[in-house]
Each structure stands twice: as C-alpha cells, then as structure tokens.
Write a protein that holds these residues in place. Structure first.
Motif: not given
Length: 127
Positions: A27-39
């Motif tokens: 990551f190059t930014s301190d601001y992000y969202a991370i999560g889980w997506v199911r398929q």
C-alpha cells in the motif's frame, strides 16, 4: 504494487469456526479499506466484511453480522476473518480485497470498488 495473499481455508462442519488470514503489502497510501469477498460459482460475489485503515471501523452485511469478525494485526500487516457458526451456505472461495481511499461509516468500496484482489481460499462447510 498491492499484494494480498489469503490462507486458512478448509473443510469445516456446520456450526464450526474458521479463521482466514490475508497478508497485505504494497500500500502506498495510509488510507484504504480491506475486506473479504466471497464467490460461489454461478452467483454474484458478495462482500462479507470490510475494515477501514484510518479508524479500524468495520462493516458487515446482514448475512455476516454477528457471526463474522474482521480484525487486523498491524505489526504483521495481516487481516483476519474469524467465522463462527458456519453454515453450508457459507461455502465459497473467499478473496481478500482492498481499495485505496478514506472509508468508514456508510462509505465502503463494495465488490465493484475493490481494486486489489487476492487469489482466494476455499471454505467448505459440510458434514
């Protein structure tokens, strides 16, 4: 470049628990969202948990609320998904996903907004 690597999937009986891990880097930014997506094959992808890097706020849809918990270990750059009371309908490939930007409150990237994806780990809930 952002890289997301999942681990921890497997076979679990209905009612059981499983913890998935996502090792995140780049990551190059301190601001992000991370999560889980199911398929699930033949079905639309579904986001089940999101976490904001800025304030550690979280979001869960109704299908996951009360059963799934997303958390992070900043020292290890790892995000976890603790899944309890698993049901057969939770069977899916679970992908770690992320998007850069300021997220939280009612503003989350969702499946369409996720820019970075891991290859996924299979969770099979079956007796």
């Amino acid at each position: 470049q952002v890289q997301l690597v999942e681990s921890g999937g497997g076979l679990v009986q209905p009612g059981g628990s499983l913890r998935l891990s996502c090792a995140a880097s780049g990551f190059t930014s301190d601001y992000y969202a991370i999560g889980w997506v199911r398929q699930v094959p033949g079905k639309e992808r579904e986001g089940v948990a999101w976490l904001s890097s800025s304030d550690a706020s979280t979001y869960y849809p109704a299908s996951a609320k009360g059963r799934f918990t997303i958390s992070r270990d900043n020292a290890k750059n790892t995000v976890f998904l603790q899944m309890n009371s698993l049901k057969p309908e939770d069977t899916a490939v679970y992908h770690c996903a992320a998007a850069e930007g300021r997220y939280g409150g009612s503003w989350w990237p969702g499946v369409a907004g996720a820019r970075y994806w891991g290859k996924g780990t299979l969770v099979n809930v079956s007796s």
